[in-house]
Design an enzyme around this catalytic site. Sequence first.
Site, PDB file in Angstrom:
ATOM      1  N   PHE A  45      32.894  -2.647 -17.496  1.00  0.00           N
ATOM      2  CA  PHE A  45      31.681  -1.977 -17.981  1.00  0.00           C
ATOM      3  C   PHE A  45      31.964  -1.067 -19.178  1.00  0.00           C
ATOM      4  O   PHE A  45      31.339  -0.006 -19.335  1.00  0.00           O
ATOM      5  CB  PHE A  45      31.005  -1.191 -16.854  1.00  0.00           C
ATOM      6  CG  PHE A  45      31.117  -1.837 -15.511  1.00  0.00           C
ATOM      7  CD1 PHE A  45      30.726  -3.162 -15.328  1.00  0.00           C
ATOM      8  CD2 PHE A  45      31.652  -1.166 -14.425  1.00  0.00           C
ATOM      9  CE1 PHE A  45      30.851  -3.784 -14.091  1.00  0.00           C
ATOM     10  CE2 PHE A  45      31.783  -1.774 -13.192  1.00  0.00           C
ATOM     11  CZ  PHE A  45      31.388  -3.082 -13.025  1.00  0.00           C
ATOM     12  N   CYS A  46      32.914  -1.482 -20.009  1.00  0.00           N
ATOM     13  CA  CYS A  46      33.295  -0.718 -21.215  1.00  0.00           C
ATOM     14  C   CYS A  46      33.778   0.680 -20.856  1.00  0.00           C
ATOM     15  O   CYS A  46      33.628   1.612 -21.657  1.00  0.00           O
ATOM     16  CB  CYS A  46      32.158  -0.652 -22.213  1.00  0.00           C
ATOM     17  SG  CYS A  46      31.627  -2.249 -22.847  1.00  0.00           S
ATOM     18  N   ASN A  47      34.343   0.850 -19.671  1.00  0.00           N
ATOM     19  CA  ASN A  47      34.846   2.154 -19.226  1.00  0.00           C
ATOM     20  C   ASN A  47      36.279   1.980 -18.728  1.00  0.00           C
ATOM     21  O   ASN A  47      36.536   1.967 -17.523  1.00  0.00           O
ATOM     22  CB  ASN A  47      33.944   2.692 -18.108  1.00  0.00           C
ATOM     23  CG  ASN A  47      34.145   4.179 -17.863  1.00  0.00           C
ATOM     24  OD1 ASN A  47      35.250   4.698 -17.971  1.00  0.00           O
ATOM     25  ND2 ASN A  47      33.066   4.871 -17.522  1.00  0.00           N
TER      26      ASN A  47
END
Length: 827
Positions: free
Chosen positions: A433-435
């Site tokens: 999740f782009c984290n």
Amino acid sequence: MDYADKEEFLKEFSEDYGYPNGPKSIDQIRATEFKRLENGTVYLDHAGATLYSELQMEAIFRDFTTNVYGNPHSQSDISSATCDIVRAAREQVLDYFNASMKDYKCIFTSGATAALKLVGEAFPWSHQSSYMYTMENHNSVLGIREYALSQGAAAFAIDVEEAVDNDGLSESLVTSTKISLLPIQRRKGASFPERDPAGDAYNLFAFPSECNFSGSRFNLDLVNIMKKNPERILEISPFSKGRWMVLIDAAKGCVTQPPDLSKYPVDFVVMSFYKIFGYPTGLGALIMRNDAAKLLKNTYFSGGTVAASIADIDFVKRRQGVEELFEDGTASFLSIASIRHGFNLINSLTAPAICRHIASLGMYVRKVLLSLRHENGADVCTIYGTYTSEVSYHDTGSLVSFNLKRPDGSWFGYREVEKLASLSGIQLRTGCFCNPGACAKYLGLSHSDLLSNIEAGHVCWDDNDIIHGKPTGAIRVSFGYMSTFEDAKKFIDFIRNSFVSFPNKCANGNLSRGGSIHFSPEGMERWLAVSKYVIKFITVYPIKSCAGFSVERWPLCSTGLLHDREWLLKSQTGEILTQKKVPEMCLISTYIDLNQEILVVKSPRCRDELPINLKPDSYNGGIDEIDLYGQRYEVLGYADEVNLWFSKAIGRPCSLLQCFSPKFRVCLNKRGDTVMCRDLESRLNFTNEAQFLLVSEESVSDLNSKLSSKADTRKGIDGVTVKVNPMRFRPNLVVSGGEPYAEDRWRNLKIGNNCLTSLGGCNRCQMINFTHKDGQVQKSKEPLATLASYRRLKGKILFGILLRYDITELDTDSYLEVGQEVHVNPE
């Protein structure tokens, strides 16, 4: 649906679920504003983008078709009226965050990411500055690090841990908060401006109001602590010096709990509107304190940001207004005008009521997932988050992030879960999740793990979900203001039915669940004695992903059936085209006349058929190289008239390529290094995995019986029960004569004088769900959804087997023929 489950849910959450005191109930909202979900779609990716209301869009349409809007930089009456609309929109955004216009300004951007980029570019970095950010941050926040490091500043991540007292007082936060500083980063070769006194340096601390990986919410008292007394957290660290400014990424958190800027004097808050009410996309805002705005410097100037400029000398006078100074070019005034309709909808329900509604669904899903057990008592689900540990969050947000385990403790791959969910009409999100910080933290991935995964070729959005036995990401479901208990229940039922092993039921993924048959050695001999297999159909597919043609007799060569998958189509950007992305390819029919040495292709989109000469002197497109499935090929191109025909047939520019030099192929990984191939013992044209694919009529018949028994939910597009024939699976060979799925246990085959080896089951994809009728491509969820219910093994949905031609000395008369007996040697 089991109404007892809902009654039990309402006993606990009736005061929070469904807007009991709102203008509409949740059932009324769904019936009047989200009719497009009545087809059974369960949308559970609201953290990625929530859904717009149909009434909201109707209001926007009426607005735009009733009123006239003009460029706000013009001086006409219409433009002045548009300026008033934009001004009112700024006020509405500030009101949403309870921010005084005296203290804050709203700057419209193309989204939260653009707002973060603006802060990073314009912040007054120096070599005395520090950029501090929590591990749990979106990549768009981490990207600010590049601006800090390039200006000589230090950058470092932190972990925030805290024991929160029940009273939740900020004093307890100050005394119990623990900050773990991670390695300090400095950029070698960075420019160092003239040294500033330490007390004059500006530092930036960035954290999300809600983590988009775990849903955990940070305590906003961190804002006051860092601005008033950073030494209490950073202790004797030299980085506590200077003036600390605070940035909150509220892209996720503002959906249910927008930061109250009257209580927490945050310097910068970023957000995107589509996260709150679905539309418009491509519009966000930077809410910035007025005193912080004075420190930022926008180097670039554009139309709207300058009061005057002279073209041929170095002179520019910038505008003084904060909004005018930072909004480059013409604002997206139509998108800005539309947000009031979204806010009207949200304000009618109220953010606190939305928060309670969503939280009830999240809590229900967490509790059920944590209660799931396999038949051996092993946990099914591992949930990521901090709602059970002592850290600086008050509660959890609107999402649930997790992974699933098999009874033996091994992990289900998250891509397997996502694909099966899609077949069940459930849309969710998987990955990191782009984290990356939160992903590594919760999955327990060390730096060596992460680097090893990258070395193995893992990048964002690929299918490498399990590497060295560990997940590389997670599964996330997230709820919106229009989500229902029925959505959550359908998701839970999907997890139970697809991934939980129950007593008296074979483990999920075991092909013995209606799959392969098992005999003792004596039983196998008796069975073979009465089983007689013959070839029923032979099909050649000259062009990858295009239709094939059936033959009675066909020669063999070193790559399998002569000319099978010898051609492919490539886009102008170099992408190899398949039916997965271009379903219209199945409408191209093919036929090869060996006597005349021509390949003939037809398409309903082309008036004339196209004959293609197979002789070597017919190629005039040149020799090229391509990489496909980790192998490098030399290929031949064709003249423009051939490429134009195929471009018209599929509705996009493309070129036809033919495999030219099978001996010039090496296997490559994603970095271009030589690695092991799919099947080193055979020569492959443009096939996915092997030279042959075989299915049996009996297995197809058994599948059809299962499709028929599920007729209540397995209806085809034309309203009739789905029924498939063997050609749906694009086999080269169709055999008949045994029990369903007997081919699962075949090890070797002999057809005439030709020997073949089984390479195992064929992993099926959504291509088998495509059909064409009256020149149109149609797609359903079958038969893949049914196959997934009983033919799943270690993340693969298997049907049919892959074969390799065991060639010793190639006989020019080697061939396969319909009616030949197939002699099998089982495992």
